[in-house]
Design an enzyme around this catalytic site. Sequence first.
Site, PDB file in Angstrom:
ATOM      1  N   GLU A   2       0.811  -1.209   0.000  1.00 18.09           N
ATOM      2  CA  GLU A   2       0.000   0.000   0.000  1.00 18.09           C
ATOM      3  C   GLU A   2       0.849   1.265   0.000  1.00 18.09           C
ATOM      4  OE1 GLU A   2      -0.502  -2.605   1.937  1.00 18.09           O
ATOM      5  OE2 GLU A   2      -2.506  -3.349   1.428  1.00 18.09           O
ATOM      6  N   ASP A  18       9.115 -11.295   8.230  1.00 24.92           N
ATOM      7  CA  ASP A  18       9.276 -11.243   9.696  1.00 24.92           C
ATOM      8  C   ASP A  18       8.207 -10.278  10.217  1.00 24.92           C
ATOM      9  OD1 ASP A  18      10.264 -11.482  12.276  1.00 24.92           O
ATOM     10  OD2 ASP A  18      11.835  -9.979  11.974  1.00 24.92           O
ATOM     11  N   ARG A  19       6.935 -10.710  10.054  1.00 24.24           N
ATOM     12  CA  ARG A  19       5.787  -9.830  10.308  1.00 24.24           C
ATOM     13  C   ARG A  19       5.059 -10.160  11.614  1.00 24.24           C
ATOM     14  NH1 ARG A  19       3.327  -9.552   4.092  1.00 24.24           N
ATOM     15  NH2 ARG A  19       3.149  -7.334   4.529  1.00 24.24           N
ATOM     16  N   TYR A  24      -2.119 -12.269  -3.888  1.00 26.37           N
ATOM     17  CA  TYR A  24      -2.042 -13.464  -3.047  1.00 26.37           C
ATOM     18  C   TYR A  24      -0.606 -13.767  -2.610  1.00 26.37           C
ATOM     19  CZ  TYR A  24      -2.210 -18.282  -1.571  1.00 26.37           C
ATOM     20  OH  TYR A  24      -2.054 -19.433  -0.844  1.00 26.37           O
ATOM     21  N   GLY A  34       2.063 -10.572 -15.330  1.00 35.24           N
ATOM     22  CA  GLY A  34       3.514 -10.618 -15.132  1.00 35.24           C
ATOM     23  C   GLY A  34       4.236 -10.053 -16.330  1.00 35.24           C
ATOM     24  N   ASP A  57       3.089  -3.344  -7.830  1.00 29.93           N
ATOM     25  CA  ASP A  57       2.624  -2.141  -7.136  1.00 29.93           C
ATOM     26  C   ASP A  57       2.884  -0.900  -7.985  1.00 29.93           C
ATOM     27  OD1 ASP A  57       1.933  -3.777  -4.987  1.00 29.93           O
ATOM     28  OD2 ASP A  57       3.893  -3.526  -4.036  1.00 29.93           O
TER      29      ASP A  57
END
Lengths: 318, 318, 318, 318, 318, 318
Positions: free
Chosen positions: D35, D104-105, D167, D229, D260
């Site tokens: 985002e 690493d969230r 996804y 892609g 993005d």
Amino acid sequence: MSLVTFGETMLRFAPESGERIETATELEFRTAGAESNVAIAASNLGVDAVWTSKLPDSPLGRRVTREVRSHGVEPSVVWSEDGRQGAYYVEDGGEPRGTNVIYDRTDAAVRTTTPEEVFGAIDLAAGDACYVSGITPALSAQLEATTSALFERAQEAGATTVFDLNYRSKLWSPAEARESCEPLLEHVDIFVCAARDARTVLDREGSDESICADLAARYAPDVVVLTQGADGAVAIDGDGSIHDQPAFPAETTDPIGTGDAFVGGFLAASLESADVAGALEYGAATAALKRTLDGDLAVVTPAEVSRVIDETTDGIAR
Amino acid sequence: MSLVTFGETMLRFAPESGERIETATELEFRTAGAESNVAIAASNLGVDAVWTSKLPDSPLGRRVTREVRSHGVEPSVVWSEDGRQGAYYVEDGGEPRGTNVIYDRTDAAVRTTTPEEVFGAIDLAAGDACYVSGITPALSAQLEATTSALFERAQEAGATTVFDLNYRSKLWSPAEARESCEPLLEHVDIFVCAARDARTVLDREGSDESICADLAARYAPDVVVLTQGADGAVAIDGDGSIHDQPAFPAETTDPIGTGDAFVGGFLAASLESADVAGALEYGAATAALKRTLDGDLAVVTPAEVSRVIDETTDGIAR
Amino acid sequence: MSLVTFGETMLRFAPESGERIETATELEFRTAGAESNVAIAASNLGVDAVWTSKLPDSPLGRRVTREVRSHGVEPSVVWSEDGRQGAYYVEDGGEPRGTNVIYDRTDAAVRTTTPEEVFGAIDLAAGDACYVSGITPALSAQLEATTSALFERAQEAGATTVFDLNYRSKLWSPAEARESCEPLLEHVDIFVCAARDARTVLDREGSDESICADLAARYAPDVVVLTQGADGAVAIDGDGSIHDQPAFPAETTDPIGTGDAFVGGFLAASLESADVAGALEYGAATAALKRTLDGDLAVVTPAEVSRVIDETTDGIAR
Amino acid sequence: MSLVTFGETMLRFAPESGERIETATELEFRTAGAESNVAIAASNLGVDAVWTSKLPDSPLGRRVTREVRSHGVEPSVVWSEDGRQGAYYVEDGGEPRGTNVIYDRTDAAVRTTTPEEVFGAIDLAAGDACYVSGITPALSAQLEATTSALFERAQEAGATTVFDLNYRSKLWSPAEARESCEPLLEHVDIFVCAARDARTVLDREGSDESICADLAARYAPDVVVLTQGADGAVAIDGDGSIHDQPAFPAETTDPIGTGDAFVGGFLAASLESADVAGALEYGAATAALKRTLDGDLAVVTPAEVSRVIDETTDGIAR
Amino acid sequence: MSLVTFGETMLRFAPESGERIETATELEFRTAGAESNVAIAASNLGVDAVWTSKLPDSPLGRRVTREVRSHGVEPSVVWSEDGRQGAYYVEDGGEPRGTNVIYDRTDAAVRTTTPEEVFGAIDLAAGDACYVSGITPALSAQLEATTSALFERAQEAGATTVFDLNYRSKLWSPAEARESCEPLLEHVDIFVCAARDARTVLDREGSDESICADLAARYAPDVVVLTQGADGAVAIDGDGSIHDQPAFPAETTDPIGTGDAFVGGFLAASLESADVAGALEYGAATAALKRTLDGDLAVVTPAEVSRVIDETTDGIAR
Amino acid sequence: MSLVTFGETMLRFAPESGERIETATELEFRTAGAESNVAIAASNLGVDAVWTSKLPDSPLGRRVTREVRSHGVEPSVVWSEDGRQGAYYVEDGGEPRGTNVIYDRTDAAVRTTTPEEVFGAIDLAAGDACYVSGITPALSAQLEATTSALFERAQEAGATTVFDLNYRSKLWSPAEARESCEPLLEHVDIFVCAARDARTVLDREGSDESICADLAARYAPDVVVLTQGADGAVAIDGDGSIHDQPAFPAETTDPIGTGDAFVGGFLAASLESADVAGALEYGAATAALKRTLDGDLAVVTPAEVSRVIDETTDGIAR
């Protein structure tokens, strides 16, 4: 005779000196943790050393074991599918900014390590030393239990247990630390404690020497070492003799890890049968050398430590 | 209540410490300028800040606005097809080499900025502060006129005008500086001046305190702040009270920008309604923290400034 | 009037400050050698300088000549198919670690340089200076003979011969050094010697001033300069007058090469007909500036040296 | 007309190309998140953009907002005492190694963001666009609810809602993703979906064009964009017209963030009232430029995007 | 079942891509050597591996053992007071510049290693593999004798001997290589040879397949592997079956060490009882991954190798 | 026989590959300019070369001369108190971003160089070559006059004049370039021109071969070389023979400076009495090697150029 340590080892991120994390675009990438720091210092000084922990089975976990192993320490690791790889960020600033540490230890894989996992990873024999810092029980109730079990098992095996209280205010309160650490002290042969922590956490008062004797009387380890930061250390041995060891003068490049280097040097000398006075001196010299190095680790040789003790350094060797 | 500043911001090139420009193969690439430095320090300390200038419409100009904006300062820029992006080179050497600055400001786009361009870029309201340094009028006759017009407009709008004489011997002579700055002082509410410059440029003599009072009498601003480098600052407020503020001790990594950090901190406190004594202290603490950082910019937090003032820093925070 | 020097120049590898060779993953890559260091300092100070040596015909050898040439020194090199490019590794640590040098000079191409090869590479004329350090004869018997031949030839040509004993304990013993250097001193006009080396190698005793006079009496050069490290230097000139020159205060970034910078500055002034006192002062100022720079080389300008002497440096020049 | 985005932005660590995380000693330090990536691309292309999230009140959280703000995006952040700053590690390898991402969230502060917190941080008006990716609902049940509430509120305000399914197999299963995203699609005006994800997550089959029509029929957004892609994208607009947009050829330095960048470019054009075909082309050109840049972010100008579309690039511009 | 290798490991210096040694000011600092490369590849793939050599007792020698150990290989080193630490410089250039290697191996400590020193450092048991490359006997007559003794001893112990001819034209002529290697082949169980070297050094002619059979017939090892660079490898097993293994496609970041990675992967599979065809495939996949990495070393995991073989890599994994 | 060149040399700033100037925090710092590039290429290939210019007497100006000198070119510089040190910024991006150059040449010291200053700095003798590019007259009217005077003087001295039109659209229009360059061509012996420039600036049409002949007829130099970028070059010699030289295939790391490398190689061969065909081939090989190197400069050896011509490169040389 070897040294076995157990605890969390983190990734260590640091911007260049003079730079801030908020604005950095590149970070130094190292690993650090009290128990691996001590094992690495001792290994670099000639001791057989094993460090055990639980790590995520990922490049981040392997990053840790690679660096530990490069210093000759055997990483006997429980690989886990769960839990994070802990990390910390450090910004080293001159005064008045000071050094700031940001922990990122949430949900680290090590927190769930059981006594059985530790016993499966290591062997302990008579004459070995077994070191854990007070950071380990601070991380989880499970680790408090595992540390206790490890110390009991070590004493049963005839190993010397070594505990450095190493109070971290970002992990727990003084009262919590005291409640957790005092029961552990029943199984501790060598008790290392910062003079500051003895006052804050253990509510001791008076001179450092009297605190040292007081701790020896109260918790009955064989040896108590009270570290005094820039002032050196004072220790009481099994005979009740007090030993004062001033710090060796040092130009400090990075202060972090100095205490661990001291313990690593102290244990390296102890395992080679130095007496307490000799071990204090060896630890202090190791700590002074560490201060000249970036990162937590004492990358030093026995010859360098001896030279510091013999005061023969004289400018440029060429 | 916000801070508006107007002036040139340059690219800042520096070799690594210990290296010379003549032999360097890589340079640190930052941005700097008295007026954006002050805005950035204030913004990092919680002030709404706007910086205005004229820049070439190129990646070089955008490099400047990106860094300014990253500190929360709004860059309200007049984009130009003409004129260069100014630059400076700095080599920071220990004594006896000292720090050397090479300006490369020829034909900078900012030099042609008209009052109309500035008025089109910013709004000023009662309670705001409007800061320009003596570097701006030194750059061109147009900028001398524009600075004057801006100060007049600001006072009309009820904003506080702030002027730091900031004499640069590589830009003009003391006589030129005096001739240009004295008329500006008629429209200045807070007058900041290095004690050294008061003597060299404004021909003042005597103790710093007496110079301070002298300047207040002569130019009639509300406040005069006389900065004393490593010795701190002395100020006279509207009541004629003299306030002495010693510098906080600091290990200096990079001295450049210290004065701007002081002004930024002073204004941040002033805009939050600190009195002159409190603002001096806040400025001095900000300046001390800046000294520990590479580059011109005070990347500091209000909490850090408060901690310096409360003297509670104690080595490593962890 | 130009300066001709002859000796080995090495590749110079160094980790970043605070880092160790054992754990480094990147090394600074420079070049260094007493005789090119002296030539480079002098060249940067305005002297026509030539450095001669024998180097392997490879990118490593060309790396050396490129850096030497970038400072304006003409590298008049004998290219060789045999022999290595010498190197050294340096780790610069604060106390108590100190600075450690690891030589890697085995089988360097320069070791076989014959007088004929040197004579083919250089011209010497009346008024020139010809400098060799005591490192050169320490490297091989051939170089001992070649140094002797070069000094003889230089004196025949009317050039001034300059010898800095520059004792290196990693290359030879004091007795070996003495045996080799004493015969050379018969052909030396300006003899530079560290006070420490005068005691260790030449067995002198007493105050530095008396040693200076003693050396002048014993070896009969025109000038003896006794360097005293951080204390400066003392010299005796042809008239038997003693000159004391304290060191200029300096913040040391890298101490290596300071002695060579001193000699380079001393010779630059001498060749511009300064007297011994003036040359000492010029050399000391050059050395003080070198201390602020990484690497062996004195990248300084005549204006900077003069400013140190005139003590007019005053913080930031801008 | 501005763009509002909501989601997690992480620290982004990467070793140099050719190096592995396991053996790296230095990491590039950037920030990234779908985002903020989209908002940054749009802002660099001239759109007023706001990004909102919840971050820990620490230097790590501020590191994120500084970089976001440097691109002109306003970070409207809820500062939290709880929760981590998420991070990811990326290793970019040529084939057959490929690019590997390690998230690493765990326990990121953003996970607890409530609708009220989002509504307190942003304003939405008619004509604005409101973008969230499918990563956000994947992070927690709370974020699933908050995303839904945000989309409802946006549509009530007359803003256009934009959802990119995006996804991530390391965050949830296809079935979980479908169950969570399908209800969201009721409130989506522009639906972006990778052709691959349409097949894997939404069980679509057939040609990309038929899937596109199928999705439009099933979920009834105004526009469906199916990204392919390296092959470009295909879209169906409100009239049911299908638009094919091939990818612009690009030399890929870093593929991450390309999608993005495409969305950011597509929205920038849409907000400037381009039709779907024009927006696709603008998005594809933005994506092609992004491929040439390290890091997730499209640091590009409208002029550069136009030049790609006009195919006028011709080697070196000088 | 473990792998034992014996040979020289060097320091490895390289400028950044696009830069030349002649003009570089910084060099990457790694370690490399055929025998440690093979041991490291195998260790990273799960094999217990020991590498033995003789090194100078210095920070340079320790630099080597630290890196070897970090990959899990046990460095069983004879520390020496004599002899250098060998080094090599590599410049990796695109075509037509190509990759250039400069050896600096003169007088390396390893050259004097005796069989007794090797036997003192390692144990060999039935089922182990013992690997030496043809570089080792090329370094000195002593090493030729020591290699021969080691292979004999290994076969006596029931270990599998592995020899990779690995011809280096900068070390010896084809005739010298043949004269030295042919006697060794009497004690070799697995013979690896570049097809090019088979032609140049061993005077073979014909197709690669026929050369393979020819070598098997002539020297009677159990297995012959003929490597074909970018074309893969062909092998003949004990049954006389020929196996062709094409190379896996790879984007090459650094070609050096690819052959060693192949052998390390081949041996890792062989020690885990893969047949020759399976070992070839495993070696080829390891080699392909190595090509994407800077430096000589195959820092790869078994999972990555399997993924290459299973062709399941598909762009970015996240 | 030596090469003399005259023109501006700039500082050259570049971010790392994949990074943008707008967001960079560090820049590579090199020097570049058509005339010094040509001199450096020729010098690296064995030619005595002198480059003359006017530079500001500052560390920036000295930075330029140090790098020029390091390649063996004698910088015969007029030091100036006035005028800037020119600079350029380059961002090298893959397609479709392309390479972007930002000039910062305003008010460069070189712009005021008079013929007298040039004549005072250099000597020209029969057999020498004297090279100036079309960039030089583009910089100022004074430089147009000085270039003309230099070419006249060179021809009088019996030197060969060489002019590369080298059109830069950021400096002047095609019409301006034509008007300025055509009179110069009366004094040019070797005329180098990009085929594209011949069409754009000189209004030529037709095949490259016919343009070549056309230019030879029109301007009457001895030799015309028409460069064709990636396609090579075509030349016409004094006999009217046309020579086609295809480009050697090269992997391009940095395309800038390729044309100058071609000219430097062409002139190096010409001065060693190669014929036009041989010189074209030598230039093309030099250009191909340059493409593999970062920066403008052809750091190549004669042996490498010969190897490219002989097509004997074969992967890794070791």
